[in-house]
Design a protein around this motif. Sequence first.
Motif, mmCIF file in Angstrom:
data_model
loop_
_atom_site.group_PDB
_atom_site.id
_atom_site.type_symbol
_atom_site.label_atom_id
_atom_site.label_comp_id
_atom_site.label_asym_id
_atom_site.label_seq_id
_atom_site.Cartn_x
_atom_site.Cartn_y
_atom_site.Cartn_z
ATOM 1 N N TYR A 41 0.834 -1.201 0.000
ATOM 2 C CA TYR A 41 0.000 0.000 0.000
ATOM 3 C C TYR A 41 0.872 1.256 0.000
ATOM 4 O O TYR A 41 0.617 2.204 -0.748
ATOM 5 C CB TYR A 41 -0.920 -0.044 1.215
ATOM 6 N N SER A 91 1.921 4.368 -3.277
ATOM 7 C CA SER A 91 1.832 5.830 -3.242
ATOM 8 C C SER A 91 2.947 6.478 -4.059
ATOM 9 O O SER A 91 2.834 7.637 -4.442
ATOM 10 C CB SER A 91 1.880 6.332 -1.796
ATOM 11 N N GLY A 116 -0.777 6.743 -10.366
ATOM 12 C CA GLY A 116 -1.957 5.932 -10.659
ATOM 13 C C GLY A 116 -2.002 4.611 -9.922
ATOM 14 O O GLY A 116 -2.852 3.764 -10.227
ATOM 15 N N TYR A 119 -2.941 3.900 -6.881
ATOM 16 C CA TYR A 119 -4.164 3.697 -6.103
ATOM 17 C C TYR A 119 -5.390 3.539 -6.990
ATOM 18 O O TYR A 119 -6.435 3.101 -6.525
ATOM 19 C CB TYR A 119 -4.378 4.847 -5.122
ATOM 20 N N GLN A 120 -5.283 3.896 -8.254
ATOM 21 C CA GLN A 120 -6.420 3.740 -9.159
ATOM 22 C C GLN A 120 -6.489 2.334 -9.762
ATOM 23 O O GLN A 120 -7.479 1.971 -10.382
ATOM 24 C CB GLN A 120 -6.357 4.771 -10.301
ATOM 25 N N SER A 121 -5.441 1.535 -9.573
ATOM 26 C CA SER A 121 -5.449 0.170 -10.081
ATOM 27 C C SER A 121 -6.381 -0.693 -9.235
ATOM 28 O O SER A 121 -6.822 -0.300 -8.155
ATOM 29 C CB SER A 121 -4.030 -0.417 -10.054
ATOM 30 N N LYS A 122 -6.688 -1.885 -9.727
ATOM 31 C CA LYS A 122 -7.546 -2.822 -9.000
ATOM 32 C C LYS A 122 -6.919 -3.166 -7.638
ATOM 33 O O LYS A 122 -7.600 -3.150 -6.613
ATOM 34 C CB LYS A 122 -7.701 -4.073 -9.858
ATOM 35 N N GLY A 178 -4.719 -1.404 -5.998
ATOM 36 C CA GLY A 178 -4.732 -0.199 -5.177
ATOM 37 C C GLY A 178 -6.071 0.019 -4.501
ATOM 38 O O GLY A 178 -6.133 0.377 -3.319
ATOM 39 N N GLN A 179 -7.155 -0.208 -5.229
ATOM 40 C CA GLN A 179 -8.492 -0.038 -4.662
ATOM 41 C C GLN A 179 -8.755 -1.049 -3.544
ATOM 42 O O GLN A 179 -9.353 -0.711 -2.520
ATOM 43 C CB GLN A 179 -9.556 -0.167 -5.758
ATOM 44 N N ILE A 182 -6.667 0.028 -0.525
ATOM 45 C CA ILE A 182 -7.251 1.203 0.132
ATOM 46 C C ILE A 182 -8.339 0.755 1.099
ATOM 47 O O ILE A 182 -8.399 1.225 2.245
ATOM 48 C CB ILE A 182 -7.805 2.197 -0.909
ATOM 49 N N GLU A 214 -6.518 1.588 4.581
ATOM 50 C CA GLU A 214 -6.804 2.982 4.931
ATOM 51 C C GLU A 214 -7.528 3.154 6.259
ATOM 52 O O GLU A 214 -7.213 4.098 6.997
ATOM 53 C CB GLU A 214 -7.559 3.673 3.800
#
Length: 86
Positions: free
Chosen positions: A14, A18, A22, A24-27, A29-30, A33, A37
Motif C-alpha cells: 500500500y 503511493s 496511478g 491507487y487507481q489500479s484494481k 490499489g483499490q 485502500i 486505509e
Amino acid sequence: MQGINLYRIALVVYFLLSWMPGGYQSKLGQILIRICEPYVGIFRKFVPPIGMISLAGIVAFFALNFIEYGVQAVFQLLFNLLIQIG
C-alpha cells in the motif's frame, strides 16, 4: 500471527503504491485502500505530516509490531495460567 504478517505485507505494498503514478487507481490499489486505509487513517489524525511527507504510515507499521507483541504476551500469559490450573 500469520494474519498480522499478511497485513504487514499489505501495508508495505500500500505504501509503495503511493510512489507510483496511478497506483491507487489500479484494481490492487483499490483493494488495498479498503483494507489498509481504515487502520492508517487512525494515525493520520494524530501524526502531522512533515512537509509533503506523511509519517502516519511508518507509525502505523510500528504500532502493528507493538500490537503483535501485545497479543503474543496475552496468549502466553493465558497459556501459562492454563498450565498452572491444569
